[in-house]
Design a protein around this motif. Structure first.
Motif, mmCIF file in Angstrom:
data_model
loop_
_atom_site.group_PDB
_atom_site.id
_atom_site.type_symbol
_atom_site.label_atom_id
_atom_site.label_comp_id
_atom_site.label_asym_id
_atom_site.label_seq_id
_atom_site.Cartn_x
_atom_site.Cartn_y
_atom_site.Cartn_z
ATOM 1 N N GLY A 1 -23.325 14.960 22.414
ATOM 2 C CA GLY A 1 -24.211 15.500 23.421
ATOM 3 C C GLY A 1 -23.621 16.708 24.109
ATOM 4 O O GLY A 1 -22.524 17.160 23.767
ATOM 5 N N ILE A 2 -24.349 17.219 25.059
ATOM 6 C CA ILE A 2 -23.899 18.352 25.870
ATOM 7 C C ILE A 2 -24.187 18.041 27.322
ATOM 8 O O ILE A 2 -24.961 17.131 27.641
ATOM 9 C CB ILE A 2 -24.590 19.668 25.459
ATOM 10 N N TYR A 3 -23.576 18.803 28.201
ATOM 11 C CA TYR A 3 -23.838 18.629 29.628
ATOM 12 C C TYR A 3 -23.927 19.996 30.291
ATOM 13 O O TYR A 3 -23.507 21.006 29.740
ATOM 14 C CB TYR A 3 -22.754 17.790 30.299
ATOM 15 N N THR A 4 -24.510 20.021 31.457
ATOM 16 C CA THR A 4 -24.652 21.247 32.219
ATOM 17 C C THR A 4 -24.517 20.941 33.703
ATOM 18 O O THR A 4 -24.763 19.814 34.138
ATOM 19 C CB THR A 4 -26.016 21.919 31.945
ATOM 20 N N GLU B 1 -23.453 16.951 38.836
ATOM 21 C CA GLU B 1 -23.836 16.988 40.247
ATOM 22 C C GLU B 1 -22.781 17.788 41.024
ATOM 23 O O GLU B 1 -21.598 17.525 40.911
ATOM 24 C CB GLU B 1 -23.914 15.555 40.765
ATOM 25 N N HIS B 2 -23.216 18.769 41.773
ATOM 26 C CA HIS B 2 -22.305 19.559 42.584
ATOM 27 C C HIS B 2 -22.043 18.841 43.904
ATOM 28 O O HIS B 2 -22.929 18.262 44.502
ATOM 29 C CB HIS B 2 -22.879 20.943 42.872
#
Length: 79
Positions: A32-35, A77-78
């Motif tokens: 998968g990927i994340y952002t 999540e920032h």
């Protein structure tokens, strides 16, 4: 072959078991990927895109990841 829910399922790229166990008892590998949906300026123009455009891009990326068969699309999540 992978063990999955007490049965067996082929890991053929078309119908991969989710969260199953491989024949050695370990978890199946997922890709998968994340952002973090960053709000950084474009490195060439210095412009920032709007929140609405970032949201639209995020949904487009998630849909593409699904079409490509990725198992995970994560959004950070920032704090």
């Amino acid at each position: 072959m992978y063990q999955f829910n007490g049965g067996e399922a082929k890991c053929d790229g078309l119908s991969r078991p989710r969260l199953g166990l491989n024949v050695y008892g370990g978890p199946c590998m997922e890709f998968g990927i994340y952002t973090f949906v960053d709000h950084t300026p474009d490195p060439v123009t210095g412009e920032r895109i709007s929140a609405a455009q970032r949201h639209s891009n995020l949904l487009e990326e998630a849909e593409l990841a699904d079409k490509l068969g990725l198992d995970v699309f994560g959004v950070g999540e920032h704090h």
